[in-house]
Design an enzyme around this catalytic site. Structure first.
Site, PDB file in Angstrom:
ATOM      1  CB  CYS A  13      -0.974  -0.022   1.178  1.00 42.13           C
ATOM      2  SG  CYS A  13      -0.210   0.044   2.815  1.00 42.13           S
TER       3      CYS A  13
ATOM      4  NE  ARG B 214      -4.467   1.633   1.996  1.00 41.40           N
ATOM      5  CZ  ARG B 214      -4.249   2.272   0.853  1.00 41.40           C
ATOM      6  NH1 ARG B 214      -5.133   2.170  -0.121  1.00 41.40           N
ATOM      7  NH2 ARG B 214      -3.161   2.992   0.672  1.00 41.40           N
TER       8      ARG B 214
ATOM      9  CG  ASP C 125      -4.956   5.587   2.595  1.00 37.06           C
ATOM     10  OD1 ASP C 125      -4.958   5.201   3.779  1.00 37.06           O
ATOM     11  OD2 ASP C 125      -3.966   6.066   2.021  1.00 37.06           O
TER      12      ASP C 125
HETATM   13  P1  4NP Z   1      -1.680   2.944   4.196  1.00 38.20           P
HETATM   14  O1  4NP Z   1      -2.222   4.329   4.732  1.00 38.20           O
HETATM   15  O2  4NP Z   1      -1.163   3.169   2.782  1.00 38.20           O
HETATM   16  O3  4NP Z   1      -2.874   2.050   4.209  1.00 38.20           O
HETATM   17  O4  4NP Z   1      -0.595   2.511   5.148  1.00 38.20           O
HETATM   18  C1  4NP Z   1      -1.441   5.494   4.728  1.00 38.20           C
HETATM   19  C2  4NP Z   1      -0.602   5.747   5.787  1.00 38.20           C
HETATM   20  C3  4NP Z   1       0.141   6.920   5.805  1.00 38.20           C
HETATM   21  C4  4NP Z   1       0.034   7.828   4.763  1.00 38.20           C
HETATM   22  C5  4NP Z   1      -0.808   7.550   3.706  1.00 38.20           C
HETATM   23  C6  4NP Z   1      -1.534   6.386   3.687  1.00 38.20           C
HETATM   24  N1  4NP Z   1       0.760   9.030   4.790  1.00 38.20           N
HETATM   25  O5  4NP Z   1       0.568   9.863   3.888  1.00 38.20           O
HETATM   26  O6  4NP Z   1       1.573   9.250   5.689  1.00 38.20           O
END
Ligand code: 4NP
Length: 146
Positions: free
Chosen positions: A8, A14, A117
């Site tokens: 991800c 996720r 997300d």
């Molecule tokens: P993930 O969610 O891709 O599901 O781990 C996110 C976690 C952090 C960030 C974006 C998405 N971020 O921009 O820091």
């Protein structure tokens, strides 16, 4: 299938859920499949999964608290037989990085939809929904490919 990596954006919401669910299925079915997860971004490298992901996993009997975020590299990508992107942006990033056997998780029973997300959601409800979607798709993936 011998190995699979879930990818991800941050590797804290996720894909750690997908990794934890996959590991549970592997254990339950006594399979020999190497599984891990990574992010396309590096902001959270070394961090544990986000609190709500740890919580929703725990609610479902899975402990993901010891996982640590990492950023995907071209070399790591080559080590895995199957590469699973959580959304379209991740998919395109991985395609550009040279991923071969690449699918979106949503192609396993969710009409190829993105796993939304949950990082930007306020509250826990989003995480419940995301957990459910990831669990259905990971189960289908192992039914189809394991
Ligand atoms: P993930 O969610 O891709 O599901 O781990 C996110 C976690 C952090 C960030 C974006 C998405 N971020 O921009 O820091």
């Amino acid at each position: 299938m011998n190995s699979v990596i879930f990818v991800c954006l941050g590797n804290i919401c996720r894909s750690p859920l997908a990794e934890g669910i996959a590991k549970k299925i592997i254990e339950q079915k006594s399979l020999h499949v190497r599984v891990t997860s990574a992010g396309t971004g590096s902001w959270h490298t070394g961090e544990p999964p986000c609190t709500n992901s740890i919580k929703v996993a725990q609610k479902n009997g899975i402990d993901i608290s010891s996982l640590r975020a990492s950023q995907i590299t071209k070399n790591e990508l080559q080590e895995f037989e199957l590469v699973i992107a959580l959304d379209e942006n991740n998919y395109n990033y991985l395609k550009n990085l040279g991923a071969k056997n690449l699918y979106k998780l949503g192609s396993f029973g969710f009409n190829n939809e993105d796993v939304p997300d949950p990082y930007f959601y306020n509250g826990f409800e989003g995480f419940d929904k995301v957990y459910e979607m990831i669990e259905i798709c990971v189960r289908n993936l192992f039914e189809e490919l394991a």
